[in-house]
Design a protein around this motif. Structure first.
Motif, PDB file in Angstrom:
ATOM      1  N   PRO A   1      12.389  -8.022  12.268  1.00  6.32           N
ATOM      2  CA  PRO A   1      13.248  -8.271  11.394  1.00  6.32           C
ATOM      3  C   PRO A   1      14.876  -7.419  11.561  1.00  6.32           C
ATOM      4  O   PRO A   1      15.602  -7.581  10.720  1.00  6.32           O
ATOM      5  N   TRP A   2      14.773  -6.327  12.395  1.00  2.00           N
ATOM      6  CA  TRP A   2      15.707  -5.664  12.577  1.00  2.00           C
ATOM      7  C   TRP A   2      17.233  -6.489  13.235  1.00  2.00           C
ATOM      8  O   TRP A   2      18.083  -5.818  13.247  1.00  2.00           O
ATOM      9  N   LEU A   3      16.654  -7.595  13.677  1.00  4.52           N
ATOM     10  CA  LEU A   3      17.789  -8.386  14.384  1.00  4.52           C
ATOM     11  C   LEU A   3      18.686  -8.908  13.314  1.00  4.52           C
ATOM     12  O   LEU A   3      19.943  -9.230  13.601  1.00  4.52           O
ATOM     13  N   ALA A   4      18.393  -8.980  11.860  1.00  4.47           N
ATOM     14  CA  ALA A   4      19.128  -9.314  11.096  1.00  4.47           C
ATOM     15  C   ALA A   4      20.460  -8.790  10.916  1.00  4.47           C
ATOM     16  O   ALA A   4      21.554  -9.239  10.905  1.00  4.47           O
ATOM     17  N   GLN A   5      20.276  -7.316  10.760  1.00  6.11           N
ATOM     18  CA  GLN A   5      21.442  -6.501  10.630  1.00  6.11           C
ATOM     19  C   GLN A   5      22.365  -6.463  11.872  1.00  6.11           C
ATOM     20  O   GLN A   5      23.429  -6.260  11.941  1.00  6.11           O
ATOM     21  N   LYS A   6      21.687  -6.676  13.000  1.00  6.42           N
ATOM     22  CA  LYS A   6      22.389  -6.406  14.157  1.00  6.42           C
ATOM     23  C   LYS A   6      23.229  -7.514  14.464  1.00  6.42           C
ATOM     24  O   LYS A   6      24.544  -7.713  14.975  1.00  6.42           O
ATOM     25  N   TYR A   7      22.780  -8.829  13.925  1.00 10.15           N
ATOM     26  CA  TYR A   7      23.626 -10.080  14.314  1.00 10.15           C
ATOM     27  C   TYR A   7      24.170 -10.880  12.906  1.00 10.15           C
ATOM     28  O   TYR A   7      24.504 -11.946  13.189  1.00 10.15           O
ATOM     29  N   GLY A   8      24.076 -10.188  11.849  1.00  8.58           N
ATOM     30  CA  GLY A   8      24.707 -10.844  10.639  1.00  8.58           C
ATOM     31  C   GLY A   8      23.659 -11.867  10.140  1.00  8.58           C
ATOM     32  O   GLY A   8      24.387 -12.950   9.606  1.00  8.58           O
ATOM     33  N   LEU A   9      22.562 -11.676  10.328  1.00  3.85           N
ATOM     34  CA  LEU A   9      21.497 -12.691   9.820  1.00  3.85           C
ATOM     35  C   LEU A   9      20.747 -12.333   8.419  1.00  3.85           C
ATOM     36  O   LEU A   9      21.026 -11.002   8.015  1.00  3.85           O
ATOM     37  N   ARG A  10      20.245 -13.258   7.774  1.00  4.39           N
ATOM     38  CA  ARG A  10      19.499 -12.985   6.437  1.00  4.39           C
ATOM     39  C   ARG A  10      18.031 -13.064   6.981  1.00  4.39           C
ATOM     40  O   ARG A  10      17.717 -14.193   7.621  1.00  4.39           O
ATOM     41  N   VAL A  11      17.168 -12.541   6.265  1.00  5.16           N
ATOM     42  CA  VAL A  11      15.629 -12.367   6.584  1.00  5.16           C
ATOM     43  C   VAL A  11      15.201 -13.842   5.564  1.00  5.16           C
ATOM     44  O   VAL A  11      15.246 -13.525   4.265  1.00  5.16           O
ATOM     45  N   ILE A  12      14.796 -14.907   6.183  1.00  3.59           N
ATOM     46  CA  ILE A  12      14.245 -15.947   5.302  1.00  3.59           C
ATOM     47  C   ILE A  12      12.757 -15.755   4.945  1.00  3.59           C
ATOM     48  O   ILE A  12      12.500 -16.084   3.816  1.00  3.59           O
ATOM     49  N   ALA A  13      12.080 -15.321   5.890  1.00  7.92           N
ATOM     50  CA  ALA A  13      10.777 -15.315   5.712  1.00  7.92           C
ATOM     51  C   ALA A  13      10.220 -13.954   6.601  1.00  7.92           C
ATOM     52  O   ALA A  13      10.606 -13.732   7.806  1.00  7.92           O
ATOM     53  N   GLN A  14       9.135 -12.959   6.131  1.00  7.24           N
ATOM     54  CA  GLN A  14       8.556 -12.142   6.691  1.00  7.24           C
ATOM     55  C   GLN A  14       7.103 -12.379   7.265  1.00  7.24           C
ATOM     56  O   GLN A  14       6.660 -13.509   6.729  1.00  7.24           O
ATOM     57  N   ASP A  15       6.531 -11.751   8.098  1.00  9.06           N
ATOM     58  CA  ASP A  15       5.240 -11.938   8.761  1.00  9.06           C
ATOM     59  C   ASP A  15       4.900 -13.354   8.971  1.00  9.06           C
ATOM     60  O   ASP A  15       4.142 -14.141   8.492  1.00  9.06           O
ATOM     61  N   MET A  16       5.722 -13.861   9.996  1.00 11.39           N
ATOM     62  CA  MET A  16       5.458 -15.246  10.434  1.00 11.39           C
ATOM     63  C   MET A  16       4.422 -15.601  11.130  1.00 11.39           C
ATOM     64  O   MET A  16       3.948 -16.775  11.362  1.00 11.39           O
ATOM     65  N   SER A  17       3.589 -14.603  11.589  1.00 12.16           N
ATOM     66  CA  SER A  17       2.669 -14.918  12.537  1.00 12.16           C
ATOM     67  C   SER A  17       1.301 -15.800  11.854  1.00 12.16           C
ATOM     68  O   SER A  17       1.212 -15.575  10.661  1.00 12.16           O
ATOM     69  N   ASP A  18       0.878 -16.646  12.599  1.00 19.70           N
ATOM     70  CA  ASP A  18      -0.325 -17.597  12.080  1.00 19.70           C
ATOM     71  C   ASP A  18      -1.493 -16.795  11.767  1.00 19.70           C
ATOM     72  O   ASP A  18      -2.432 -17.327  11.249  1.00 19.70           O
ATOM     73  N   TYR A  19      -1.692 -15.765  12.541  1.00 25.80           N
ATOM     74  CA  TYR A  19      -2.916 -14.897  12.261  1.00 25.80           C
ATOM     75  C   TYR A  19      -2.767 -13.271  11.868  1.00 25.80           C
ATOM     76  O   TYR A  19      -1.487 -13.077  11.829  1.00 25.80           O
ATOM     77  N   ARG A  20      -3.481 -12.869  11.357  1.00 32.40           N
ATOM     78  CA  ARG A  20      -3.552 -11.696  10.747  1.00 32.40           C
ATOM     79  C   ARG A  20      -3.120 -10.531  11.727  1.00 32.40           C
ATOM     80  O   ARG A  20      -2.376  -9.937  11.221  1.00 32.40           O
ATOM     81  N   PHE A  21      -3.821 -10.439  12.734  1.00 30.84           N
ATOM     82  CA  PHE A  21      -3.400  -9.147  13.764  1.00 30.84           C
ATOM     83  C   PHE A  21      -2.427 -10.382  14.645  1.00 30.84           C
ATOM     84  O   PHE A  21      -2.779 -11.113  15.397  1.00 30.84           O
ATOM     85  N   ASN A  22      -1.308  -9.696  15.078  1.00 23.59           N
ATOM     86  CA  ASN A  22      -0.613 -10.042  16.255  1.00 23.59           C
ATOM     87  C   ASN A  22       0.002  -8.802  17.232  1.00 23.59           C
ATOM     88  O   ASN A  22       0.849  -7.915  16.562  1.00 23.59           O
TER      89      ASN A  22
END
Length: 279
Positions: free
Chosen positions: A150-171
């Motif tokens: 998620p920290w790439l958003a600020q670095k590259y001028g992006l916005r967060v569309i969705a958090q916790d994208m993993s298909d599984y509980r633990f990644n």
């Protein structure tokens, strides 16, 4: 190995902003990082003495081993001196809303493919060299989203569309630190080794594993990889609980020495438990 230090030079997969950088920062409080284009380049810098250590991802709890790293470990003189298990929380980042392409490192895409397909069933999924490289692409194309930290958003001028994208509980991703040291026994260690069986006939793998079972040595990873110059011959990678200086481990390795044509201890180092805070 001292995993907290100042002015330590460390090579890892780049560019800046990747989970590899996060792993380095977690292992070293202050490090001068050399960001590399690939795993082999990162290892070569440490081999040449340009960096003191090299940090690489070796295993993911969803996608399994990072096979290019395993293959590279067979030919390096460096040893594993530490490991770090990182809880990976991927986000989906973009500048636009009409997403037709989703890019990232192949492992990140595989960890989140179900969620990506559910959100964007018609989007093209494209592999790139790193999550940061994907972020750069997403920053320059309104139809492109990237899966990454998620920290790439600020670095590259992006916005967060969705958090916790993993298909599984633990990644979780296990990173290893390669160096020239030999950490002493701690009583809670792991040993990584690679070997090639002399005989690949019926029961050969069972015979190889028996000395470890008889000594109650836990094998936490067993992976086979093809021998590149010998079709249908395989090399094995083991992670076992214990230090190469432990009497039980020494005895087991002695017992299997006659069963293999090659055996190399890649390192014995303190074992880290996966973080339980996500439970």
């Amino acid at each position: 190995m001292e995993t907290k230090g100042a002015g330590v030079r460390v090579s890892c997969l780049g560019p800046e902003g990747t989970w590899s950088e996060f792993a380095v920062r977690s292992m070293f409080s202050r490090a001068e990082i050399a960001f590399c284009r690939g795993f082999r380049e990162a290892i070569e810098l440490a081999e040449a003495g340009s960096t003191e250590y090299c940090v690489l991802p070796v295993e993911n709890s969803i996608e399994g081993p990072v096979t290019p790293v395993l293959d590279a470990l067979t030919s390096t003189g460096l040893r594993i001196v530490a490991e770090k298990i990182v809880s990976v929380r991927q986000a989906l980042l973009a500048v636009g809303t009409d997403i037709r392409r989703v890019v990232s490192h192949p492992q990140a895409l595989a960890q989140c493919e179900g969620r990506i397909r559910a959100m964007f069933p018609n989007a093209e999924i494209i592999s790139v060299s790193s999550t940061s490289a994907g972020a750069i692409e997403a920053a320059n194309r309104e139809d492109t989203a990237v899966v990454g930290p998620p920290w790439l958003a600020q670095k590259y001028g992006l916005r967060v569309i969705a958090q916790d994208m993993s298909d599984y509980r633990f990644n979780l991703t296990r990173f290893i630190c390669l160096g020239r040291g030999r950490p002493p026994r701690t009583g809670r260690d792991k040993t990584s080794l690679t070997l090639v069986l002399r005989d690949d006939g019926p029961g050969s793998l069972h015979r190889l594993l028996t000395p470890f079972a008889e000594r109650l040595i836990n094998l936490s990873m067993v992976v086979s990889r093809p021998e590149k110059e010998k079709p249908w011959r395989y090399r094995f990678f083991f992670d076992l609980h214990g230090h190469e200086d432990d009497s039980a481990v020494r005895s087991a390795l002695s017992d299997i020495s006659s069963m293999v044509t090659e055996m190399k201890v890649i390192g014995s180092y303190p074992r880290e438990d996966w973080p339980q805070t996500d439970a």
